[in-house]
Design a protein around this motif. Structure first.
Motif, PDB file in Angstrom:
ATOM      1  N   LEU A  72      -2.772   8.724  -6.123  1.00 14.64           N
ATOM      2  CA  LEU A  72      -1.941   7.525  -6.148  1.00 14.64           C
ATOM      3  C   LEU A  72      -0.553   7.863  -6.688  1.00 14.64           C
ATOM      4  CD1 LEU A  72      -4.502   4.923  -7.534  1.00 14.64           C
ATOM      5  CD2 LEU A  72      -3.668   5.158  -5.192  1.00 14.64           C
ATOM      6  N   PRO A  73       0.454   7.042  -6.389  1.00 11.46           N
ATOM      7  CA  PRO A  73       1.788   7.321  -6.921  1.00 11.46           C
ATOM      8  C   PRO A  73       1.815   7.231  -8.443  1.00 11.46           C
ATOM      9  CG  PRO A  73       1.814   5.361  -5.509  1.00 11.46           C
ATOM     10  CD  PRO A  73       0.439   5.888  -5.504  1.00 11.46           C
ATOM     11  N   GLN A  74       2.633   8.053  -9.045  1.00 13.34           N
ATOM     12  CA  GLN A  74       2.776   8.053 -10.500  1.00 13.34           C
ATOM     13  C   GLN A  74       3.559   6.837 -10.982  1.00 13.34           C
ATOM     14  OE1 GLN A  74       3.912  11.884 -11.907  1.00 13.34           O
ATOM     15  NE2 GLN A  74       4.361  11.169 -13.959  1.00 13.34           N
ATOM     16  N   CYS A  75       4.249   6.171 -10.078  1.00 17.65           N
ATOM     17  CA  CYS A  75       5.054   4.987 -10.403  1.00 17.65           C
ATOM     18  C   CYS A  75       4.169   3.872 -10.965  1.00 17.65           C
ATOM     19  CB  CYS A  75       5.766   4.512  -9.141  1.00 17.65           C
ATOM     20  SG  CYS A  75       6.734   3.025  -9.344  1.00 17.65           S
ATOM     21  N   VAL A  76       4.668   3.205 -12.005  1.00 16.78           N
ATOM     22  CA  VAL A  76       3.931   2.087 -12.608  1.00 16.78           C
ATOM     23  C   VAL A  76       4.582   0.750 -12.261  1.00 16.78           C
ATOM     24  CG1 VAL A  76       2.950   3.421 -14.492  1.00 16.78           C
ATOM     25  CG2 VAL A  76       5.201   2.375 -14.778  1.00 16.78           C
ATOM     26  N   ALA A  94       4.933  -5.001  -6.474  1.00 14.59           N
ATOM     27  CA  ALA A  94       3.911  -4.497  -7.390  1.00 14.59           C
ATOM     28  C   ALA A  94       2.614  -5.261  -7.232  1.00 14.59           C
ATOM     29  CB  ALA A  94       4.405  -4.621  -8.825  1.00 14.59           C
ATOM     30  N   ALA A  95       1.530  -4.598  -7.611  1.00 15.37           N
ATOM     31  CA  ALA A  95       0.204  -5.213  -7.651  1.00 15.37           C
ATOM     32  C   ALA A  95      -0.523  -4.683  -8.882  1.00 15.37           C
ATOM     33  CB  ALA A  95      -0.582  -4.884  -6.385  1.00 15.37           C
ATOM     34  N   GLU A  96      -1.486  -5.461  -9.346  1.00 16.69           N
ATOM     35  CA  GLU A  96      -2.253  -5.036 -10.513  1.00 16.69           C
ATOM     36  C   GLU A  96      -3.381  -4.107 -10.086  1.00 16.69           C
ATOM     37  OE1 GLU A  96      -3.447  -8.154 -13.088  1.00 16.69           O
ATOM     38  OE2 GLU A  96      -1.447  -9.018 -13.167  1.00 16.69           O
ATOM     39  N   VAL A 102      -2.993   2.097 -16.539  1.00 19.22           N
ATOM     40  CA  VAL A 102      -1.883   1.697 -15.678  1.00 19.22           C
ATOM     41  C   VAL A 102      -2.095   0.242 -15.296  1.00 19.22           C
ATOM     42  CG1 VAL A 102      -0.665   2.164 -13.535  1.00 19.22           C
ATOM     43  CG2 VAL A 102      -1.765   4.034 -14.765  1.00 19.22           C
ATOM     44  N   GLN A 103      -1.180  -0.620 -15.691  1.00 20.01           N
ATOM     45  CA  GLN A 103      -1.354  -2.043 -15.397  1.00 20.01           C
ATOM     46  C   GLN A 103      -0.977  -2.380 -13.955  1.00 20.01           C
ATOM     47  OE1 GLN A 103       0.933  -4.116 -18.302  1.00 20.01           O
ATOM     48  NE2 GLN A 103      -0.423  -3.551 -19.991  1.00 20.01           N
ATOM     49  N   LYS A 104       0.115  -1.760 -13.457  1.00 22.46           N
ATOM     50  CA  LYS A 104       0.584  -2.076 -12.107  1.00 22.46           C
ATOM     51  C   LYS A 104       0.814  -0.789 -11.321  1.00 22.46           C
ATOM     52  CE  LYS A 104       4.185  -4.432 -13.434  1.00 22.46           C
ATOM     53  NZ  LYS A 104       5.400  -5.248 -13.393  1.00 22.46           N
ATOM     54  N   TYR A 105       0.840  -0.950 -10.009  1.00 18.35           N
ATOM     55  CA  TYR A 105       1.200   0.151  -9.119  1.00 18.35           C
ATOM     56  C   TYR A 105       2.004  -0.430  -7.963  1.00 18.35           C
ATOM     57  CZ  TYR A 105      -2.349  -1.283  -5.748  1.00 18.35           C
ATOM     58  OH  TYR A 105      -3.073  -1.979  -4.828  1.00 18.35           O
TER      59      TYR A 105
END
Length: 157
Positions: A72-76, A94-96, A102-105
């Motif tokens: 998955l992407p490292q972006c939060v 964004a989505a949870e 990690v709260q969001k991706y």
């Protein structure tokens, strides 16, 4: 009459400068051909696109997103890069997630290169070091505007 002399003088001066550069470069190239080492190398021509000039280590090229170990992407999806971007070319949805760390991706992460000024503020603002501009890709061309919009799958690439 005086203007014509000035023009003639400047033409001769420009010709002299061109001849001097040519002879100096030819001298250094001849010395290198004969095996002598010199401090200067003379003028260098790169046969682009077959040969490319080496990029500086700090050169900012095309963006990329880093992946986690699970793919998955490292972006939060903190929106810091989109907030700090002066040209407003980054669009994030964004989505949870179920992961407690990690709260969001990002569901959608798009960079519009038609608007990007390659300033690198997005890289500096990212708190998790998820976005980088170190691909070394400088040939950015497309036949349409949609070809210069880089979505998440292309950025992870």
């Amino acid at each position: 009459m005086k203007k014509s002399w000035i023009v003639l003088k400047e033409l001769l001066r420009g010709g002299w400068i061109t001849a001097r550069h040519f002879s100096v470069n030819m001298w250094y190239h001849t010395l290198r051909l004969l095996g002598f080492r010199t401090k200067r190398r003379g003028a260098v021509t790169f046969q682009y696109p077959e040969e490319t000039k080496p990029l500086a280590p700090r050169h900012k090229s095309l963006h990329r997103l880093l992946r986690r170990e699970n793919g998955l992407p490292q972006c939060v999806a903190c929106m810091m890069c989109a907030t700090v971007c002066p040209s407003e070319c980054i669009f994030i949805e964004a989505a949870e997630t179920d992961d407690p760390e990690v709260q969001k991706y990002p569901v959608s992460f798009v960079i519009d290169l038609t608007r990007c000024c390659f300033c690198g503020f997005c890289v500096e603002a990212c708190p998790v070091d998820a976005i980088r501009m170190d691909t070394g890709e400088i040939r950015l061309s497309s036949t349409s505007r949609q070809g210069l919009e880089y979505p998440l799958d292309r950025l992870l690439g």
